[in-house]
Design an enzyme around this catalytic site. Structure first.
Site, PDB file in Angstrom:
ATOM      1  N   ARG A 116       0.838  -1.191   0.000  1.00 58.52           N
ATOM      2  CA  ARG A 116       0.000   0.000   0.000  1.00 58.52           C
ATOM      3  C   ARG A 116       0.877   1.246   0.000  1.00 58.52           C
ATOM      4  NH1 ARG A 116      -3.244   0.880   4.574  1.00 58.52           N
ATOM      5  NH2 ARG A 116      -4.491   2.297   3.333  1.00 58.52           N
ATOM      6  N   LYS A 181       2.696  -7.190  11.923  1.00 55.80           N
ATOM      7  CA  LYS A 181       1.950  -7.484  10.691  1.00 55.80           C
ATOM      8  C   LYS A 181       2.187  -8.922  10.241  1.00 55.80           C
ATOM      9  CE  LYS A 181       1.010  -5.134   6.402  1.00 55.80           C
ATOM     10  NZ  LYS A 181       0.685  -3.782   5.942  1.00 55.80           N
ATOM     11  N   ARG A 314      -2.520   5.786  12.697  1.00 53.52           N
ATOM     12  CA  ARG A 314      -1.468   5.590  13.720  1.00 53.52           C
ATOM     13  C   ARG A 314      -2.085   5.786  15.082  1.00 53.52           C
ATOM     14  NH1 ARG A 314       2.805   9.228  10.984  1.00 53.52           N
ATOM     15  NH2 ARG A 314       3.053   8.051   9.083  1.00 53.52           N
TER      16      ARG A 314
HETATM   17  C1  BTN Z   1       0.354  -3.747   2.303  1.00 54.30           C
HETATM   18  O1  BTN Z   1       1.203  -2.892   2.036  1.00 54.30           O
HETATM   19  O2  BTN Z   1      -0.022  -3.940   3.450  1.00 54.30           O
HETATM   20  C2  BTN Z   1      -0.251  -4.567   1.192  1.00 54.30           C
HETATM   21  C3  BTN Z   1       0.671  -5.656   0.731  1.00 54.30           C
HETATM   22  C4  BTN Z   1       0.059  -6.556  -0.329  1.00 54.30           C
HETATM   23  C5  BTN Z   1       1.042  -7.586  -0.836  1.00 54.30           C
HETATM   24  C6  BTN Z   1       0.406  -8.576  -1.756  1.00 54.30           C
HETATM   25  S1  BTN Z   1       1.467  -9.942  -2.106  1.00 54.30           S
HETATM   26  C7  BTN Z   1       0.374 -10.484  -3.344  1.00 54.30           C
HETATM   27  C8  BTN Z   1      -0.094  -9.255  -4.085  1.00 54.30           C
HETATM   28  N1  BTN Z   1       0.836  -8.888  -5.120  1.00 54.30           N
HETATM   29  C9  BTN Z   1       1.403  -7.713  -4.891  1.00 54.30           C
HETATM   30  O3  BTN Z   1       2.241  -7.173  -5.627  1.00 54.30           O
HETATM   31  N2  BTN Z   1       0.945  -7.193  -3.740  1.00 54.30           N
HETATM   32  C10 BTN Z   1      -0.028  -8.053  -3.125  1.00 54.30           C
END
Ligand code: BTN
Length: 319
Positions: A116, A181, A314
């Protein structure tokens, strides 16, 4: 090189001679491939004179057949990649090329995993789950409202089913265990959200990862939490089953049907928070979520709702 990995994945010793014979190459070519495997996939291979080569730990790779057996036939069509830039990006590409949804894109590793707010999702080989479910959505915005929060709930239930204790959600869609996380969720869209579009539900679950210095936030993994290695094929099947059920409920009744359940899972209910959007910050107290999945905050005594993919929460020091 993947053939060599498949020979070694049982975690037993294999002599250079046997590996060379199976691959049809010389022993020195085997040696070169082993070096390459270690460097490229960050694997540890033990080399013992007189015995041969052994992976430091056996590997269970993602496998369509195994997934479908765990899912008892109830799974979406699946594309598995050894290496891909991002399973979300691949899902969007396939949807753009007219590939019929729903379908699933999985990978053993991502070279440009997307997180994100433009962040990178660290995606080491064969340790975690990089899962993108592509759906065709008809019927406008209502079908998208609160969708990412529903995905969070489905992931949370799945992790609980694998024995993870103390797992909860942080708006909009972080899945945390004791503030660390364990899963990130990123939804991406292509097409017209008011009409027909494709949405990619991207889920990254830390599964068997035990150490990683590249991750720049507090994290944990299924393995750390339950103390045993997890079969990722089983995890894919279980998550898919859970998602199927929750997505159907969301399609029929909308997010309002999840509102209460989601608030119960929210780790920051009643807490003092700051909502960050770029350079601006709003301080308030978390009241819960609204019927569209927006965050309800009490700000200066007034209830306000907030939504948007670029927002982040936050805890405030005085919380
Ligand atoms: C975050 O930042 O919290 C979201 C992360 C999401 C990661 C997943 S892994 C599978 C899918 N492919 C990606 O490139 N991103 C999501």
């Amino acid at each position: 090189m993947l053939k060599l990995l498949n020979l070694l994945k049982d975690g037993r010793f294999h002599s250079g001679e046997a590996l060379g014979a199976a691959l049809g190459v010389s022993r020195s070519a085997v040696w070169k491939q082993l070096q390459h495997l270690e460097g490229e996939f960050n694997l540890t291979i033990h080399k013992v004179r007189g015995r041969g080569y052994q992976l430091a730990a056996p590997l269970v790779l993602l496998d369509t057949q195994a997934i479908s057996e765990f899912a008892e036939g109830e799974s979406w069509p699946v594309f598995i990649h050894q290496t891909i830039d991002s399973t979300n990006a691949e899902g969007l590409r396939l949807a753009g090329q007219g590939h019929a949804a729903p379908f699933l894109v999985l990978a053993e590793r991502q070279t440009a995993g997307r997180g994100r707010r433009g962040r990178m999702w660290v995606s080491p080989f064969a340790e975690n789950l990089y899962y993108s479910l592509v759906l065709r959505v008809e019927g406008g915005m209502r079908q998208l409202e609160g969708l990412s929060l529903v995905v969070g709930l489905a992931v949370m239930r799945t992790l609980q089913g694998f024995g993870v204790k103390g797992v909860g959600l942080k708006w909009p869609n972080d899945v945390l265990v004791r503030g660390q996380k364990i899963t990130g969720i990123l939804l991406e869209l292509v097409g017209d959200p008011a009409d027909v579009c494709h949405v990619v539900l991207g889920i990254g679950i830390n599964v068997n990862m035990q150490a990683n210095e590249q991750v720049d936030q507090q994290w944990t993994s299924l393995r750390r939490e339950v103390g045993a290695a997890i079969d990722r094929n089983q995890l894919v099947a279980t998550l898919s089953r859970q998602l199927k059920r929750e997505l159907e409920r969301h399609r029929r009744y909308g997010f309002a049907a999840f509102q209460e359940e989601w608030e119960q899972a929210h780790l920051w209910q009643g807490r003092n928070v700051s909502l960050i959007a770029g350079n601006s910050q709003i301080d308030g107290v978390v009241l819960g979520v609204d019927g569209q999945g927006g965050l309800r905050l009490e700000v200066d005594g007034v209830e306000k709702s907030f939504s948007g993919g670029e927002l982040s929460l936050r805890l405030r020091d005085d919380s």
